[in-house]
Design a protein around this motif. Structure first.
Motif, mmCIF file in Angstrom:
data_model
loop_
_atom_site.group_PDB
_atom_site.id
_atom_site.type_symbol
_atom_site.label_atom_id
_atom_site.label_comp_id
_atom_site.label_asym_id
_atom_site.label_seq_id
_atom_site.Cartn_x
_atom_site.Cartn_y
_atom_site.Cartn_z
ATOM 1 N N SER A 86 0.816 -1.214 0.000
ATOM 2 C CA SER A 86 0.000 0.000 0.000
ATOM 3 C C SER A 86 0.851 1.267 0.000
ATOM 4 O O SER A 86 0.387 2.331 -0.395
ATOM 5 C CB SER A 86 -0.942 -0.010 1.213
ATOM 6 N N PHE A 90 -0.590 3.827 -2.796
ATOM 7 C CA PHE A 90 -1.156 5.117 -2.381
ATOM 8 C C PHE A 90 -0.089 6.205 -2.279
ATOM 9 O O PHE A 90 -0.365 7.299 -1.792
ATOM 10 C CB PHE A 90 -1.871 4.966 -1.030
ATOM 11 N N LEU A 100 4.291 6.369 -6.809
ATOM 12 C CA LEU A 100 3.085 6.393 -7.645
ATOM 13 C C LEU A 100 3.444 6.498 -9.120
ATOM 14 O O LEU A 100 2.860 5.820 -9.988
ATOM 15 C CB LEU A 100 2.209 7.583 -7.240
ATOM 16 N N GLY A 129 -4.732 10.039 -8.222
ATOM 17 C CA GLY A 129 -4.142 10.121 -6.881
ATOM 18 C C GLY A 129 -2.827 10.867 -6.897
ATOM 19 O O GLY A 129 -2.493 11.568 -5.930
ATOM 20 N N ARG A 133 -4.096 13.749 -3.782
ATOM 21 C CA ARG A 133 -4.173 12.590 -2.896
ATOM 22 C C ARG A 133 -5.550 12.421 -2.257
ATOM 23 O O ARG A 133 -5.856 11.359 -1.718
ATOM 24 C CB ARG A 133 -3.114 12.693 -1.794
ATOM 25 N N PHE A 136 -7.622 9.286 -2.875
ATOM 26 C CA PHE A 136 -7.468 8.028 -2.147
ATOM 27 C C PHE A 136 -8.222 8.014 -0.812
ATOM 28 O O PHE A 136 -8.230 6.994 -0.124
ATOM 29 C CB PHE A 136 -5.983 7.750 -1.856
ATOM 30 N N LEU A 140 -8.164 5.237 2.243
ATOM 31 C CA LEU A 140 -7.283 5.477 3.396
ATOM 32 C C LEU A 140 -8.060 5.838 4.658
ATOM 33 O O LEU A 140 -7.548 5.685 5.768
ATOM 34 C CB LEU A 140 -6.282 6.586 3.056
ATOM 35 N N PHE A 149 -3.913 0.268 5.683
ATOM 36 C CA PHE A 149 -3.380 0.819 4.425
ATOM 37 C C PHE A 149 -2.325 1.878 4.700
ATOM 38 O O PHE A 149 -1.307 1.959 4.022
ATOM 39 C CB PHE A 149 -4.520 1.421 3.590
ATOM 40 N N LYS A 150 -2.549 2.719 5.711
ATOM 41 C CA LYS A 150 -1.615 3.816 6.004
ATOM 42 C C LYS A 150 -0.267 3.298 6.508
ATOM 43 O O LYS A 150 0.739 3.994 6.417
ATOM 44 C CB LYS A 150 -2.231 4.761 7.042
#
Length: 580
Positions: A86, A90, A100, A129, A133, A136, A140, A149-150
Motif C-alpha cells: 500500500s 497510495f 506512484l 491520486g 491525494r 485516495f 485510506l 493501508f496507512k
C-alpha cells in the motif's frame, strides 16, 4: 549441477501446475480495491484468510516483471505491475510521488496503450491520486481497514466491476503482455550461452533473483549467485555476466528454491543450516525425509516413528515404500553469509543410497534406555544436548552442518562432535551422561572404527558388556559401582562422588581411584544388608580383574568409553532393581 537440478524441479512442478509459470511468481494479496471504469474507488475487499490468530494473504500467481517482485530497492522506482504494497499503491512516505509515478510507468512500459477498460481504470486511479491525494481518501479513511493501508505494508491489487475477471492481472491483456515479455529480449540485453542448459544466443540475467527463507539471512532475501564486488569479476565482465545464466533459467531456479524453502515438508532447519531436499521424480521418500531428522509433531508424535520403521523395512526391498530405489535424490544445505548465501553442503545420490545411510545412522544410535526416552532422537535433540546450557542458540553453527554431512555421506562424525559431548558431560554436574549423550558417543566410536579398523577395539554394544576390552569402559563401570555403593550407604545423599570426581576420574584416573577405593570400604561398612555387600564386592572384583592398574590419563576415545561404561553400568543397576 545445483542450478540444473533446481531447474528440473521447477519443470516438474510447472508440469503439475504447482509453481508459477514464467513471467509470474507465487505471492499473496491482502486487499482488493474495487474501481469503476473511471478509476473511482467504490469498495474494499478483504482477501485475508484466518490461520490461528493471524490472517494471511490470499495466494495468487502475480505478474513478475523483474527481480523487484521479491525485493524492493530504496529507490522507490521499482514498482510491480498492477499490484504492490500500500506504500506504493497510495504513494505514502517521502518518496510517495516517485512510487506512484513508478506504478504508472510500469503499466505504460509493460502494457502501453490499450483498450482494456480494467487496466485503464487502474491507471486512472493512480494518475488521479498522483495529482490529488484526496482521491485516495475513501480507501485510506476506511473505517475498518484505513489504518492498515496507512502502514504501507499490506499487499493491494484491483478489481474493476465492468470486467469479467476477478482481479486485474487475470486480464487477457496482462497475460499476453507477460508472454510477450518472456519471448522478447530487451534491446539492452546481453546475449550469450547459458551455463545451465547450454542454450546459445539467449538473454543473460545480470542480477539473479533473491532467495528467501534461509535462517539468519537478510529478511529481504539474499543471492546464491552474486558478483557484488570488483574483486569477483574477470575478463572485464560485471555482475552475473561472469557466470552467464539465461534470464528464464535464473527465474526458474529462483522460484524452485524459494518454493522448497517455503515448504514445511521439504525444508528443515538444523543449527544455522537450512536444508532443502527433492527427488528427480515424485516420491514418498521426498515427502517423508524431514521426519527422519526433525522433532516429532505434537499432534501426531508417532508419525516420525512410523516413517523410520518404514525406512528399516526398506532394507528388505532395496527401496523406500513404493519408490524406485534408483531414483536420483538431492539435498542442499544453505547458510547465511552477509548479503549472500553460502552452500553448506550439496549431496547427490539415489534414494536407496540415502535410505541405507540414514538407517545406519539410526542403528548406530540405538542404546539401552528408559521407556520415557524417545525411540529415535531428532538431530535437534542430539545437538541441543551438547550445547551450553542445553539451549538451541548455543549449538555450534558449523557443527550442525558437519554432522548432517557425515550422516548423508555415511562417513565418520566430526571430532568436534565428540569433544563437544565430553565437554558437556564434564560441565553438567547434575545429569552428566544422559541417554542421548551416551548414544552419541557410541555412534561416534563405532562409526569411527568402522572406517579406521583397529584390532584392539571392540565394538560398543547397546547394553552392558562385561567383556569389553577398553580400560576406559571398565573404569567407567567401576566409577558407577562406587557411586552406587555410596548412594546405598547414605540414602538420600545430596551429592555423590559423581559431582566432585567425575571429571578427574575420566581424564586422570590415577589421581582419583586409590582414594575412592579407600572411601568405598567405609561405605560398604555402613550397608546393613550383608547380601548386598557381597554382591557389590563380587562386582568390584569382576571389574578390577579387567584392569592392570590405573592409567595416568585417558585419551579422547577412552574418555568416551568411560562415559558409556558408566552409563551402561548405571542402567544395569536399574534393571536389577526391576527384576527384584
Amino acid at each position: 549441477m545445483i542450478l540444473l537440478a533446481l531447474k528440473e524441479y521447477y519443470d516438474r512442478k510447472a508440469a503439475e501446475g504447482l509453481i508459477a509459470q514464467d513471467g509470474w511468481i507465487k505471492g499473496g494479496i491482502d486487499f482488493l480495491i474495487e474501481l469503476d471504469y473511471e478509476g473511482t474507488p467504490l469498495n474494499v475487499i478483504d482477501l485475508r484468510e484466518p490461520v490461528g490468530r493471524k490472517k494471511i494473504p490470499h495466494p495468487f500467481d502475480l505478474p513478475n516483471i523483474g527481480n523487484q517482485a521479491l525485493k524492493h530497492s530504496n529507490s522507490g522506482k521499482d514498482a510491480n505491475l498492477l499490484w504492490d504494497n500500500s506504500g506504493f499503491v497510495f504513494g505514502l512516505g517521502d518518496k510517495g510521488n516517485i512510487r506512484l509515478q513508478s506504478m504508472i510507468e510500469a503499466i505504460d512500459k509493460w502494457i502501453g496503450q490499450t483498450t482494456d477498460i480494467g487496466v485503464n481504470a487502474v491507471r486512472n486511479f493512480l494518475q488521479k491520486g498522483l495529482e490529488n491525494r484526496d482521491h485516495f481518501n475513501p480507501v485510506l479513511n476506511h473505517s475498518e481497514y484505513g489504518e492498515l493501508f496507512k502502514e504501507g505494508k499490506v499487499k493491494v491489487s484491483f478489481r474493476v466491476l465492468q470486467t469479467d475477471y476477478k482481479i486485474i492481472f487475470n486480464s487477457p491483456t496482462v497475460v499476453n503482455a507477460l508472454k510477450k515479455m518472456i519471448n522478447q529480449n530487451a534491446p539492452d540485453s546481453v546475449v550469450g550461452t547459458c551455463l545451465v542448459t547450454g542454450e546459445e544466443k539467449v538473454a543473460i540475467e545480470a542480477t539473479h533473483p533473491v532467495t528467501k527463507g534461509v535462517w539468519g539471512a537478510q529478511t529481504a532475501g539474499a543471492c546464491i549467485v552474486s558478483f557484488n564486488k570488483d574483486a569477483f569479476n574477470s575478463y572485464a565482465k560485471t555482475q552475473s555476466y561472469n557466470a552467464p545464466i539465461s534470464k528464464v533459467v535464473a527465474s526458474q531456479y529462483g522460484k524452485a528454491l524459494n518454493a522448497l524453502l517455503d515448504s514445511s515438508r521439504q525444508c528443515i532447519h538444523i543449527g544455522d543450516a537450512s536444508t532443502v531436499f527433492w527427488s528427480k521424480k515424485e516420491s514418498a521418500f521426498e515427502s517423508d525425509f524431514s521426519f527422519f531428522f526433525k522433532e516429532p509433531e505434537k499432534d501426531n508424535p508417532d508419525a516420525g516413528t512410523e516413517r523410520i520403521k518404514a525406512l528399516f523395512d526398506s532394507v528388505n526391498t532395496g527401496s523406500y515404500m513404493e519408490d524406485d530405489g534408483d531414483d536420483q535424490f538431492y539435498i542442499l544445505g544453505l547458510a547465511p553469509n552477509a548479503a549472500r548465501i553460502s552452500i553448506r553442503f550439496w549431496q547427490v545420490g539415489t534414494i536407496s543410497e540415502f535410505a541405507s545411510r540414514i538407517r545406519q545412522y539410526f542403528d548406530d544410535f540405538t542404546i539401552v534406555k528408559s521407556q520415557n526416552e524417545p525411540e529415535y532422537y531428532s538431530i535437534w535433540r542430539i545437538l541441543v544436548n551438547i550445547a551450553t546450557q542445553d539451549k538451541s542458540e548455543n549449538i555450534p553453527p558449523n557443527l550442525a552442518g558437519d554432522f548432517m554431512r557425515s550422516i548423508l555421506n555415511g562417513t565418520p562424525y566430526p571430532t568436534t562432535l565428540m569433544q563437544a559431548v565430553l565437554r558437556r558431560i564434564r560441565s553438567d554436574t547434575e545429569k552428566r551422561v544422559k541417554p542421548v549423550r551416551a548414544a552419541l558417543i557410541k555412534a561416534y566410536l563405532n562409526r569411527y572404527y568402522r572406517f579406521y579398523p583397529n584390532k584392539n577395539y571392540k565394538e560398543v554394544r547397546m547394553e552392558l558388556d562385561a567383556s569389553q576390552t577398553s580400560v576406559g569402559y571398565q573404569l567407567g563401570r567401576l566409577f558407577a559401582a562406587l557411586e552406587k555403593i555410596q548412594e546405598e550407604a547414605n540414602p538420600g545423599i545430596n551429592a555423590t562422588i559423581r559431582e566432585r570426581f567425575y571429571g578427574s576420574a575420566c581424564a586422570a584416573p590415577v589421581t582419583v581411584y586409590p582414594n575412592l577405593l579407600r572411601l568405598k570400604n567405609h561405605h560398604l561398612a555402613k550397608i546393613e544388608n550383608k547380601g548386598r555387600v557381597v554382591n557389590f564386592e563380587r562386582l568390584l572384583g569382576e571389574i578390577m580383574g579387567n584392569l592392570n592398574g590405573f592409567p595416568a590419563h585417558l585419551n579422547l576415545h577412552e574418555q568416551g568409553l568411560f562415559a558409556i561404561g558408566y552409563y551402561h553400568q548405571r542402567q544395569d543397576f536399574f534393571a536389577t532393581k526391576n527384576n527384584d
